[in-house]
Design a protein around this motif. Sequence first.
Motif, PDB file in Angstrom:
ATOM      1  N   ARG A  27     -30.110  53.063 -81.440  1.00  0.00           N
ATOM      2  CA  ARG A  27     -28.434  54.494 -82.123  1.00  0.00           C
ATOM      3  C   ARG A  27     -27.559  53.665 -81.052  1.00  0.00           C
ATOM      4  O   ARG A  27     -26.771  54.120 -81.871  1.00  0.00           O
ATOM      5  CB  ARG A  27     -29.088  55.420 -81.618  1.00  0.00           C
ATOM      6  N   THR A  28     -27.449  53.380 -79.973  1.00  0.00           N
ATOM      7  CA  THR A  28     -25.938  53.128 -79.234  1.00  0.00           C
ATOM      8  C   THR A  28     -25.312  51.621 -78.542  1.00  0.00           C
ATOM      9  O   THR A  28     -24.697  51.398 -77.710  1.00  0.00           O
ATOM     10  CB  THR A  28     -26.320  53.830 -78.102  1.00  0.00           C
ATOM     11  N   ALA A  29     -25.958  50.732 -79.302  1.00  0.00           N
ATOM     12  CA  ALA A  29     -26.066  49.495 -79.341  1.00  0.00           C
ATOM     13  C   ALA A  29     -24.845  49.055 -78.901  1.00  0.00           C
ATOM     14  O   ALA A  29     -24.157  48.467 -78.383  1.00  0.00           O
ATOM     15  CB  ALA A  29     -27.182  48.461 -79.845  1.00  0.00           C
ATOM     16  N   SER A  30     -23.549  49.870 -80.280  1.00  0.00           N
ATOM     17  CA  SER A  30     -22.441  49.067 -79.879  1.00  0.00           C
ATOM     18  C   SER A  30     -21.390  50.045 -79.133  1.00  0.00           C
ATOM     19  O   SER A  30     -20.863  49.576 -79.283  1.00  0.00           O
ATOM     20  CB  SER A  30     -21.931  50.352 -81.176  1.00  0.00           C
ATOM     21  N   SER A  54     -15.488  47.592 -76.486  1.00  0.00           N
ATOM     22  CA  SER A  54     -14.506  48.230 -77.315  1.00  0.00           C
ATOM     23  C   SER A  54     -13.999  46.670 -78.119  1.00  0.00           C
ATOM     24  O   SER A  54     -13.071  46.464 -79.017  1.00  0.00           O
ATOM     25  CB  SER A  54     -13.553  48.747 -76.817  1.00  0.00           C
ATOM     26  N   GLY A  55     -14.573  45.847 -77.819  1.00  0.00           N
ATOM     27  CA  GLY A  55     -14.271  44.230 -77.546  1.00  0.00           C
ATOM     28  C   GLY A  55     -12.878  43.803 -77.188  1.00  0.00           C
ATOM     29  O   GLY A  55     -12.423  43.166 -77.429  1.00  0.00           O
ATOM     30  N   ALA A  75     -19.636  47.431 -86.049  1.00  0.00           N
ATOM     31  CA  ALA A  75     -20.196  47.814 -87.134  1.00  0.00           C
ATOM     32  C   ALA A  75     -21.803  47.682 -87.514  1.00  0.00           C
ATOM     33  O   ALA A  75     -22.887  47.669 -88.721  1.00  0.00           O
ATOM     34  CB  ALA A  75     -19.269  47.922 -88.752  1.00  0.00           C
ATOM     35  N   LYS A  76     -21.837  45.943 -87.777  1.00  0.00           N
ATOM     36  CA  LYS A  76     -22.877  45.336 -87.631  1.00  0.00           C
ATOM     37  C   LYS A  76     -23.843  45.233 -86.435  1.00  0.00           C
ATOM     38  O   LYS A  76     -24.845  44.627 -86.988  1.00  0.00           O
ATOM     39  CB  LYS A  76     -22.427  43.663 -88.287  1.00  0.00           C
TER      40      LYS A  76
END
Length: 122
Positions: A27-30, A54-55, A75-76
């Motif tokens: 769920r929080t991987a991003s 954030s990249g 997003a992916k």
Amino acid sequence: QVQLVESGGGLVQAGGSLRLSCAASGRTASTYLMGWFRQAPGKEREFVAAITWSGSNTRYADSVKGRFTISRDNAKNTVYLQMNSLKPEDTAVYYCAAARGRGLSSNAYDYWGQGTQVTVSS
């Protein structure tokens, strides 16, 4: 809990390119710091590259600077490692890793993928 699955490894000639992908589930991987490590036969696992959630910030090992690029698409839930100008010494199993609540300079990661083999022939 985060699951990581790498893909994109293979056999390439020296000077060639490969792009590795790491698909993250959870769920929080991003929001995790993401990194790539590698381990060559008979050697210890070593850091390759990392990217903040954030990249906007990245870090690279000196041995790959200017040749490898880490990026992510939140997003992916996917992190990439574009590898150019490959050398035989880049041959290794490449691992994706995720860290929660760690800074970019940290090498302490909480979750690891199974790895993908990269072989560079001379």
